[in-house]
Scaffold this active site. Structure first.
Site, PDB file in Angstrom:
ATOM      1  N   SER A  63     -19.091 -70.190 -48.023  1.00 32.85           N
ATOM      2  CA  SER A  63     -18.046 -70.221 -46.995  1.00 32.85           C
ATOM      3  C   SER A  63     -16.629 -70.089 -47.538  1.00 32.85           C
ATOM      4  O   SER A  63     -15.671 -70.055 -46.759  1.00 32.85           O
ATOM      5  CB  SER A  63     -18.149 -71.513 -46.168  1.00 32.85           C
ATOM      6  OG  SER A  63     -19.186 -71.403 -45.219  1.00 32.85           O
ATOM      7  N   LYS A  66     -14.440 -67.496 -46.005  1.00 31.57           N
ATOM      8  CA  LYS A  66     -13.597 -67.734 -44.830  1.00 31.57           C
ATOM      9  C   LYS A  66     -12.114 -67.857 -45.182  1.00 31.57           C
ATOM     10  O   LYS A  66     -11.254 -67.693 -44.320  1.00 31.57           O
ATOM     11  CB  LYS A  66     -14.074 -68.982 -44.090  1.00 31.57           C
ATOM     12  CG  LYS A  66     -15.475 -68.849 -43.489  1.00 31.57           C
ATOM     13  CD  LYS A  66     -15.889 -70.104 -42.747  1.00 31.57           C
ATOM     14  CE  LYS A  66     -17.245 -69.943 -42.060  1.00 31.57           C
ATOM     15  NZ  LYS A  66     -18.376 -70.058 -42.992  1.00 31.57           N
ATOM     16  N   SER A 126     -15.478 -74.407 -39.918  1.00 32.02           N
ATOM     17  CA  SER A 126     -16.180 -73.444 -40.770  1.00 32.02           C
ATOM     18  C   SER A 126     -17.217 -72.644 -39.975  1.00 32.02           C
ATOM     19  O   SER A 126     -18.320 -72.357 -40.445  1.00 32.02           O
ATOM     20  CB  SER A 126     -16.852 -74.152 -41.957  1.00 32.02           C
ATOM     21  OG  SER A 126     -17.210 -73.241 -42.965  1.00 32.02           O
ATOM     22  N   LYS A 229     -10.881 -75.374 -48.925  1.00 28.52           N
ATOM     23  CA  LYS A 229     -12.124 -74.958 -48.276  1.00 28.52           C
ATOM     24  C   LYS A 229     -13.350 -75.360 -49.076  1.00 28.52           C
ATOM     25  O   LYS A 229     -13.363 -75.302 -50.296  1.00 28.52           O
ATOM     26  CB  LYS A 229     -12.115 -73.436 -48.093  1.00 28.52           C
ATOM     27  CG  LYS A 229     -13.236 -72.913 -47.211  1.00 28.52           C
ATOM     28  CD  LYS A 229     -13.013 -73.266 -45.754  1.00 28.52           C
ATOM     29  CE  LYS A 229     -14.209 -72.971 -44.881  1.00 28.52           C
ATOM     30  NZ  LYS A 229     -15.321 -73.930 -45.061  1.00 28.52           N
TER      31      LYS A 229
END
EC number: 3.4.16.4
Length: 387
Positions: A63, A66, A126, A229
């Site tokens: 992720s 992102k 997320s 993140k």
């Protein structure tokens, strides 16, 4: 004649001993052992890599992808091509049901959702579904958006990163490195501060569903963490990119491939504590500060002042500012006329004999041509000069 006699004092000797011991101990210890497959710690202000291991080793980004998706959202918002008030109709491709068992914003096909909500759904929750919805809103298709992601990666200097989707679920060919993620994190903080601000938000509620930010360091009172993140896939392990501030120093850490959420947070905190304790961001010289005066030929004056156009900011071990030395190398003969701000060479900074940074050397003022007689005399002097 005035003379003085210094008498031996046991107390002074003792003080000298402790001063010597203290000075000897003022060293920077090695980076602590970090339990991750790869890591990087970068000084945000200078881009200097303070510590790293396997920085250019390829990993699935999970992720962390992102971060690029939200970076592009931020750039498009600043350009005015999209706005937070835009409504996006959720396509079948972006439907939450397409991503079972993964992190979601829980948007439904055919529903109209504002960009402002989708943006938070990407950053805080997320949401893989939110990523596809925004990708289609910006580029028409997710494939088109992926092309944009890779174009930005090249522009930012992420030389070992390839994106193949907007959300980070495992996909063939999708890869990154700890160094590249640090580069992206720095760009996100620098270029899209409005997006960066959202990364410090601890929760997001959409459609009656409250979700919490997975970056547990946002709750850690011993550090001023304001992003960025988390990421996880079974293949890649647990990732975390963090950024935190202490005084004038902002650090970015990237840990890839740890064994659990707890470990990724603990190892990131270990790096941040080490970095803030033993390093600092220092303004070595101010913009416009005189570093040297140099002979200029054929001018209305004999010397011109040289310095740097911008603040010279470097990353140093704490307490080492006084040991920084500057020397400069000219890449041209200094002949009038010369305007202010002209690059004429390079400033090289050293710390304890080792090169640490280089910056352009510029003229701090303009010098006009001298009179005819002055130019003739300077021409004769120059022919006998080593310059």
């Amino acid at each position: 004649m005035i003379s003085s006699r210094i008498r031996f004092s046991p107390m002074l000797a003792l003080m000298a001993f402790f001063l010597t011991v203290f000075t000897a101990q003022a060293v920077t210890p090695p980076t602590p052992l970090v339990n991750a497959r790869a890591y990087v710690m970068m000084d945000y202000n200078t881009g200097h890599i303070i510590a790293s291991s396997n920085a250019d080793e390829s990993h699935g980004p999970a992720s962390l992808v992102k971060m690029m998706t939200s970076y592009i959202v931020g750039r498009e918002l600043e350009r005015g091509t999209i706005s937070l008030d835009d409504t996006v109709t959720v396509s079948r491709n972006a439907w939450a049901r397409n991503f079972p068992g993964s992190s979601l914003m829980f948007i439904e096909v055919g529903r109209e959702v504002q960009v402002e909500d989708l943006n938070r759904g990407i950053i805080i929750a997320s949401g893989n579904d939110a990523c596809v919805a925004m990708a289609e809103h910006i580029a028409g298709t997710e494939d088109g958006f992926v092309n944009l992601m890779n174009a930005y990666a090249r522009e930012l200097g992420m030389t070992n990163t390839t994106f193949s989707n907007s959300h980070g679920l495992t996909s063939e060919g999708q890869t990154t490195t700890a160094r590249d993620m640090a580069i992206l994190a720095r760009a996100l903080v620098r270029d899209v501060p409005g997006q960066h601000a959202l990364y410090s938000e601890r929760e997001f509620t959409y459609n009656g569903i409250r979700q919490y930010n997975r970056n547990s360091l946002l709750w850690d009172r011993s550090l001023n963490v304001d992003g960025l993140k988390t990421g996880y896939t079974q293949e890649s392990g647990y990732h975390l990119v963090t950024t935190a501030v202490d005084g004038d120093t902002r650090l970015i850490t990237v840990v890839l491939g740890t064994n659990s959420e707890t470990v990724r947070a603990a190892e990131s905190k270990k790096l941040l504590n080490y970095g803030f304790r033993y390093y600092e961001t220092v303004k070595a010289y101010a913009a416009g500060e005189k570093l040297a005066s140099q002979r200029i030929w054929g001018g209305s004056t004999d010397e011109i002042e040289l310095g740097t156009a911008n603040d010279v900011v470097v990353t140093l071990p704490r307490g080492q500012r006084q040991n920084v030395r500057a020397n400069f190398v000219l890449d041209q003969s200094l002949d009038a006329p010369l305007p202010a701000g002209e690059t004429v060479g390079t400033v090289n900074l050293t710390l304890n004999g080792e090169d640490i940074a280089s910056f352009p050397l510029v003229t701090l003022s303009s010098v006009e041509r001298g009179g005819f007689f002055k130019r003739i005399m300077d021409s004769i002097k120059k022919s006998f000069s080593d310059e």
